[in-house]
Design an enzyme around this catalytic site. Structure first.
Site, PDB file in Angstrom:
ATOM      1  N   LEU A  73       5.315 -88.960  55.096  1.00 43.17           N
ATOM      2  CA  LEU A  73       6.713 -88.972  54.668  1.00 43.17           C
ATOM      3  C   LEU A  73       7.269 -87.575  54.894  1.00 43.17           C
ATOM      4  CD1 LEU A  73       6.595 -90.929  51.257  1.00 43.17           C
ATOM      5  CD2 LEU A  73       7.302 -91.798  53.494  1.00 43.17           C
ATOM      6  N   ASP A  74       8.530 -87.496  55.315  1.00 43.65           N
ATOM      7  CA  ASP A  74       9.156 -86.194  55.465  1.00 43.65           C
ATOM      8  C   ASP A  74       9.164 -85.458  54.124  1.00 43.65           C
ATOM      9  OD1 ASP A  74       9.660 -86.826  58.091  1.00 43.65           O
ATOM     10  OD2 ASP A  74      11.778 -87.286  57.796  1.00 43.65           O
ATOM     11  N   ARG A  75       9.194 -84.154  54.193  1.00 44.84           N
ATOM     12  CA  ARG A  75       9.133 -83.336  52.985  1.00 44.84           C
ATOM     13  C   ARG A  75      10.151 -83.747  51.912  1.00 44.84           C
ATOM     14  NH1 ARG A  75       8.023 -76.959  52.391  1.00 44.84           N
ATOM     15  NH2 ARG A  75       8.608 -76.737  50.209  1.00 44.84           N
ATOM     16  N   VAL A  77      11.467 -86.563  51.271  1.00 42.56           N
ATOM     17  CA  VAL A  77      11.398 -87.985  50.926  1.00 42.56           C
ATOM     18  C   VAL A  77      10.305 -88.230  49.891  1.00 42.56           C
ATOM     19  CG1 VAL A  77      11.072 -90.322  51.836  1.00 42.56           C
ATOM     20  CG2 VAL A  77      12.211 -88.571  53.231  1.00 42.56           C
TER      21      VAL A  77
END
Length: 246
Positions: A73-75, A77
């Protein structure tokens, strides 16, 4: 179908994370926002390291703790994530990802409204490693990768739209780029929606469902996590959100 598991191990302490599922093979948690999944150039604490420390403390394990990363997951998110506690589980879960037996559903709030109540977006995405940005390019562009997602409109309020996203490929920044590409940038996304978002806003993208066959028992496991009831998520009730993702 399982929403929560119990561990075959005997933990002696409380985890610092919200645990959705745990047994001898897997650890499912709610990823906090703004923590990188892996160590990055910032040097900030990363989730993998923190989880290893957490398991080591809870079970008083000697030596190094294995923690396998299966998806990312992106930072900024948050939401449901699954990790493997053994190399065998990591390998089998990775195979589930490759064979599309690994289900990922997101909730997101976007500016505006898509052209249809539901649809499929298919694009070719190209990542610029130097700037850590992704762009939509023509099919056949060298280095470009196909990105596919399905979206469903769940509701609209105050100029925003709540969407359910079924992610069919796992490209970097995929949801953010593809929705921005149809004129619906995510709430709070400074990278792909700077013209409509303000600095400091938290991106409204949440990993709501992670589903997969258990790497050992083969039983279907489903992790569910709902976003926090803060703006803009609180424009819709948790009950509506949960019903929509089932």
């Amino acid at each position: 179908m399982q929403n929560k598991g119990t561990s075959g191990e005997s933990g002696s302490g409380q985890s610092r994370f919200e645990i959705l599922y745990e047994d001898n093979h897997l650890l499912g948690i709610v990823k906090p926002v703004n923590i990188p999944v892996q160590e990055d150039a910032t040097g900030d604490d990363d989730l993998l390291t923190l989880l290893k420390e957490d398991v080591k403390e809870r079970y008083a394990k000697p030596g190094n703790v294995f923690m396998g990363l299966v998806h990312r997951l992106d930072r900024p998110v948050g939401g449901a994530m699954i990790f493997a506690k053994t190399s065998k589980a990591a390998s089998r879960l990775s195979e589930s990802v490759r064979t599309h037996a690994f289900r990922k559903v997101y909730l997101t709030v976007v500016h505006g409204k898509p052209p249809a109540s539901q649809g499929r977006l298919v694009n070719t995405l190209l990542k610029d490693e130097r700037s850590n940005t992704v762009s939509i390019v023509r099919k056949g562009t060298p280095g470009g990768k196909e990105a596919i997602l399905d979206y469903t409109v769940l509701g609209s309020a105050e100029g925003y739209t709540l969407l359910k996203i079924d992610l069919l490929t796992g490209r970097s920044h995929q949801i953010r780029v593809q929705l921005s590409g149809i004129g619906c940038p995510l709430y709070g996304d400074q990278k792909y929606g700077a013209s409509v978002n303000r600095p400091g806003q938290q991106i409204a993208l949440w990993s709501a469902v992670v589903g997969f066959p258990h790497p050992v028992t083969k039983e279907e496991v489903e992790l569910i996590s709902l976003p926090p009831q803060t703006h803009p998520w609180n424009l819709w009730t948790p009950q509506n959100q949960k019903q929509a993702i089932r």
